[in-house]
Design an enzyme around this catalytic site. Structure first.
Site, PDB file in Angstrom:
ATOM      1  CB  CYS A 144      -0.891  -0.022   1.246  1.00 54.90           C
ATOM      2  SG  CYS A 144      -2.011   1.373   1.388  1.00 54.90           S
ATOM      3  CG  HIS A 190      -7.476   2.469   1.469  1.00 53.51           C
ATOM      4  ND1 HIS A 190      -6.708   2.802   2.554  1.00 53.51           N
ATOM      5  CD2 HIS A 190      -6.645   1.848   0.597  1.00 53.51           C
ATOM      6  CE1 HIS A 190      -5.466   2.407   2.357  1.00 53.51           C
ATOM      7  NE2 HIS A 190      -5.393   1.807   1.176  1.00 53.51           N
TER       8      HIS A 190
END
Length: 161
Positions: free
Chosen positions: A90, A136
């Protein structure tokens, strides 16, 4: 267009839930353009608005396949099947990689930049990206789903391979 700052693990915004987009206007289009430029500049394949400090349900993805750049507004996973286990990283957790199991096929309903409903389907990497980026929007980061995180030695070996 502008390259935005990417929030790093530990920033409280990354754990907050994003709100739905209601206005499809120049402000949204600028955010989408800036997010895409930021993702490309950082060498990522996906970026969610909370990662740049905007708590809106907006995602950009480009896995360098036939789909090209995907812009997803208010995305919802409507179907998933199969499973795949693999490495996941990420942009908000640089230098970290984990092993996560995700669906191997995902169908997503989302709006495009003009508010038109679209259906997107993805397998393998694209399916993984759909899940990762939509997580997210709900304040979920991939270490929350990881079976384990790589050790620094394993990470070094992974990066060299």
């Amino acid at each position: 267009m502008a390259v935005l700052d990417i929030l790093q693990f530990g920033d409280d915004i990354l754990r907050e839930k994003s709100t739905e987009v209601a206005d499809f206007n120049e402000e949204l289009w600028e955010l989408l353009d800036d997010m895409a430029e930021t993702m490309y500049e950082a060498g990522g394949v996906g970026l969610a608005a909370p990662q740049v400090g905007v708590l809106k349900r907006v995602v950009v993805i480009d896995t360098d396949d036939d789909h090209g750049l995907l812009e997803l507004i208010n995305p919802v996973i409507i179907e998933k099947s199969g499973s795949q286990t693999g490495y996941e990283s990420c942009l908000s957790l640089p230098g970290k990689t984990g092993i996560c199991t995700r669906p191997n096929f995902v169908r997503v309903k989302a709006l495009d930049r003009n508010g038109v409903e679209r259906i997107y389907e993805g397998k393998e990497l694209l399916a993984r990206c759909f899940c990762h980026e939509i997580d997210h929007l709900d304040g979920i980061l991939y270490p929350d789903r990881a079976e384990r995180m790589l050790t620094p030695e394993e990470y070094k070996d992974y990066m060299e391979s």
